[in-house]
Design an enzyme around this catalytic site. Structure first.
Site, PDB file in Angstrom:
ATOM      1  N   GLU A  26      17.436  -9.461  -3.278  1.00 40.52           N
ATOM      2  CA  GLU A  26      17.629  -8.147  -3.930  1.00 40.52           C
ATOM      3  C   GLU A  26      17.514  -8.214  -5.456  1.00 40.52           C
ATOM      4  O   GLU A  26      17.148  -7.218  -6.083  1.00 40.52           O
ATOM      5  CB  GLU A  26      18.983  -7.545  -3.542  1.00 40.52           C
ATOM      6  CG  GLU A  26      18.962  -6.713  -2.277  1.00 40.52           C
ATOM      7  CD  GLU A  26      18.017  -5.494  -2.347  1.00 40.52           C
ATOM      8  OE1 GLU A  26      17.965  -4.817  -3.402  1.00 40.52           O
ATOM      9  OE2 GLU A  26      17.336  -5.230  -1.359  1.00 40.52           O
ATOM     10  N   GLY A  27      17.852  -9.350  -6.042  1.00 43.82           N
ATOM     11  CA  GLY A  27      17.698  -9.483  -7.501  1.00 43.82           C
ATOM     12  C   GLY A  27      16.236  -9.313  -7.899  1.00 43.82           C
ATOM     13  O   GLY A  27      15.899  -8.556  -8.817  1.00 43.82           O
ATOM     14  N   HIS A  28      15.357 -10.021  -7.185  1.00 45.12           N
ATOM     15  CA  HIS A  28      13.918  -9.880  -7.446  1.00 45.12           C
ATOM     16  C   HIS A  28      13.458  -8.455  -7.161  1.00 45.12           C
ATOM     17  O   HIS A  28      12.644  -7.898  -7.898  1.00 45.12           O
ATOM     18  CB  HIS A  28      13.108 -10.834  -6.545  1.00 45.12           C
ATOM     19  CG  HIS A  28      13.402 -12.289  -6.744  1.00 45.12           C
ATOM     20  ND1 HIS A  28      13.917 -13.077  -5.726  1.00 45.12           N
ATOM     21  CD2 HIS A  28      13.250 -13.107  -7.806  1.00 45.12           C
ATOM     22  CE1 HIS A  28      14.049 -14.318  -6.161  1.00 45.12           C
ATOM     23  NE2 HIS A  28      13.654 -14.365  -7.431  1.00 45.12           N
ATOM     24  N   GLY A  74      15.451 -11.179 -15.129  1.00 43.10           N
ATOM     25  CA  GLY A  74      16.852 -10.928 -14.808  1.00 43.10           C
ATOM     26  C   GLY A  74      17.779 -11.548 -15.844  1.00 43.10           C
ATOM     27  O   GLY A  74      17.520 -12.631 -16.359  1.00 43.10           O
ATOM     28  N   ASP A 121      19.419 -15.272 -15.496  1.00 40.02           N
ATOM     29  CA  ASP A 121      18.943 -16.423 -16.275  1.00 40.02           C
ATOM     30  C   ASP A 121      18.998 -16.021 -17.752  1.00 40.02           C
ATOM     31  O   ASP A 121      17.978 -15.752 -18.373  1.00 40.02           O
ATOM     32  CB  ASP A 121      17.541 -16.804 -15.841  1.00 40.02           C
ATOM     33  CG  ASP A 121      17.498 -17.218 -14.382  1.00 40.02           C
ATOM     34  OD1 ASP A 121      17.566 -18.415 -14.099  1.00 40.02           O
ATOM     35  OD2 ASP A 121      17.433 -16.321 -13.507  1.00 40.02           O
ATOM     36  N   GLN A 153      17.092 -18.101 -20.310  1.00 40.35           N
ATOM     37  CA  GLN A 153      15.643 -17.957 -20.079  1.00 40.35           C
ATOM     38  C   GLN A 153      15.123 -16.651 -20.693  1.00 40.35           C
ATOM     39  O   GLN A 153      14.076 -16.629 -21.341  1.00 40.35           O
ATOM     40  CB  GLN A 153      15.372 -17.967 -18.574  1.00 40.35           C
ATOM     41  CG  GLN A 153      13.948 -17.627 -18.196  1.00 40.35           C
ATOM     42  CD  GLN A 153      13.710 -17.776 -16.700  1.00 40.35           C
ATOM     43  OE1 GLN A 153      13.493 -18.886 -16.236  1.00 40.35           O
ATOM     44  NE2 GLN A 153      13.769 -16.696 -15.964  1.00 40.35           N
ATOM     45  N   MET A 190      23.113 -13.335  -6.700  1.00 40.71           N
ATOM     46  CA  MET A 190      22.025 -13.671  -5.773  1.00 40.71           C
ATOM     47  C   MET A 190      21.130 -14.733  -6.384  1.00 40.71           C
ATOM     48  O   MET A 190      20.845 -14.723  -7.574  1.00 40.71           O
ATOM     49  CB  MET A 190      21.224 -12.417  -5.451  1.00 40.71           C
ATOM     50  CG  MET A 190      22.008 -11.476  -4.588  1.00 40.71           C
ATOM     51  SD  MET A 190      20.925 -10.327  -3.762  1.00 40.71           S
ATOM     52  CE  MET A 190      22.154  -9.331  -2.938  1.00 40.71           C
ATOM     53  N   SER A 192      17.804 -17.608  -4.941  1.00 35.72           N
ATOM     54  CA  SER A 192      17.039 -18.198  -3.839  1.00 35.72           C
ATOM     55  C   SER A 192      17.725 -19.454  -3.323  1.00 35.72           C
ATOM     56  O   SER A 192      17.601 -19.812  -2.156  1.00 35.72           O
ATOM     57  CB  SER A 192      15.622 -18.542  -4.309  1.00 35.72           C
ATOM     58  OG  SER A 192      15.007 -17.400  -4.861  1.00 35.72           O
TER      59      SER A 192
END
Ligand code: AMP
Length: 286
Positions: free
Chosen positions: A35-37, A147, A150, A153, A184, A186
């Site tokens: 869901e984040g992506h 997001g 990160d 980043q 969330m 991966s």
């Protein structure tokens, strides 16, 4: 939705779309979507005429002994999820094409990469900025979505884009959490059920810190001690770092003010998890 693996094909399509006056919105990821992506893809859908998603597990941002080989991958599952939220083009290049023999050019952001994940994962951000710069040159997006999960980043990519005059608007979106508060990721699928329970200590720590700050605490050391103590209660949790940093410079802050962000990196078993919370903001709801 079309899946494109060829770099030149992708670049030509994007250049043609730009030439037709279309607005390109781009979401770079390493796949195994959640869901984040999808929140980034929905924002891209709202912002652009053409939505491009890249899925590339970038070998150059993984250090020796890190989880490049075991990073979760499932392109057909990802393609279905991406299609359902209105992605137009899924770009999934091969590593051998992104880094052919003789590849020897790197993009490196100094300063911001010296602390936090930059300190604990040497070379990581060099890999990130190099691949994002390459992807920006291939896709040539008007706007790109990242997001805040990160946090470092995002700051590093903003710095790179400004310093190199990349004609891309970089937008950051809030952390999407599971119902119980776990950010969330991966990598969450790699947690055993018991580790998944222990991983909640990160969000608990954030809530603890936010509550202390709300009650008037301004001393980073005391807040950090409380967060550390909470996380150390979990048998398989190993703290990589827990720090309070300035949201722009990413240098450590002794006193909590409007720019203070709490950032955590914790290994639960073999899985490294990161999370953060801007301490100037309300206690987060999951
Ligand atoms: P990754 O596939 O983990 O490299 O992430 C791709 C993009 O999705 C990055 O910009 C991440 O910051 C973002 N992202 C990953 N997890 C989350 C999340 N829980 N909430 C919001 N964005 C996220």
């Amino acid at each position: 939705m079309e899946i494109i693996t060829d770099i030149q094909d992708m670049q030509q399509r994007c250049l043609a779309a730009r030439g037709e006056g279309k607005r390109l919105a781009f979401v770079p990821t390493m796949g195994y979507l959640h869901e984040g992506h999808l929140s980034l893809l929905r924002a891209a859908r709202a912002a652009g005429d053409v939505v491009v998603l890249s899925i590339f597990v970038n070998p150059t941002q993984f250090g020796a002994g890190e989880d490049f080989d075991s990073y979760p991958r499932d392109l057909s599952r990802d393609a279905e999820m991406a299609r359902a939220v209105g992605t137009d083009w899924l770009f999934a290049p091969r590593a051998s094409a992104m880094y052919p023999a003789g590849f020897s050019t790197w993009v490196e952001v100094e300063g911001l990469t010296g602390n936090l994940c930059g300190a604990s994962r040497p070379g990581h951000f060099r890999g990130v900025t190099t691949v994002v710069c390459k992807l920006f040159n291939i896709v040539q997006p008007h706007v790109a979505f990242f997001g805040q999960k990160d946090f470092q980043q995002l700051a590093v990519i903003r710095r790179m884009s400004a310093d190199l005059n990349l004609p891309v608007e970089v937008r950051g979106l809030p952390i999407v959490r599971e119902a119980d508060g776990l950010a969330m990721s991966s990598r969450n699928v790699k947690l055993t059920p018991d580790q998944r329970r222990q991983a909640l200590a990160l969000f608990d720590g954030i809530r603890l810190a936010a509550a202390q700050v709300k009650a008037g605490e301004r001393d980073s050391r005391r807040v950090l001690a409380a967060v550390r103590e909470r996380i150390q209660q979990e048998p398989e949790a190993r703290i990589d770092y827990i720090q309070v940093c300035h949201d722009e410079t990413l240098s450590d802050l002794e006193t909590i003010g409007p720019h203070a962000v709490l950032l955590l990196a914790v290994r639960v078993g073999a899985t490294r998890l990161i999370d953060n919370h801007h301490l100037g903001e309300e206690i987060p709801e999951p």
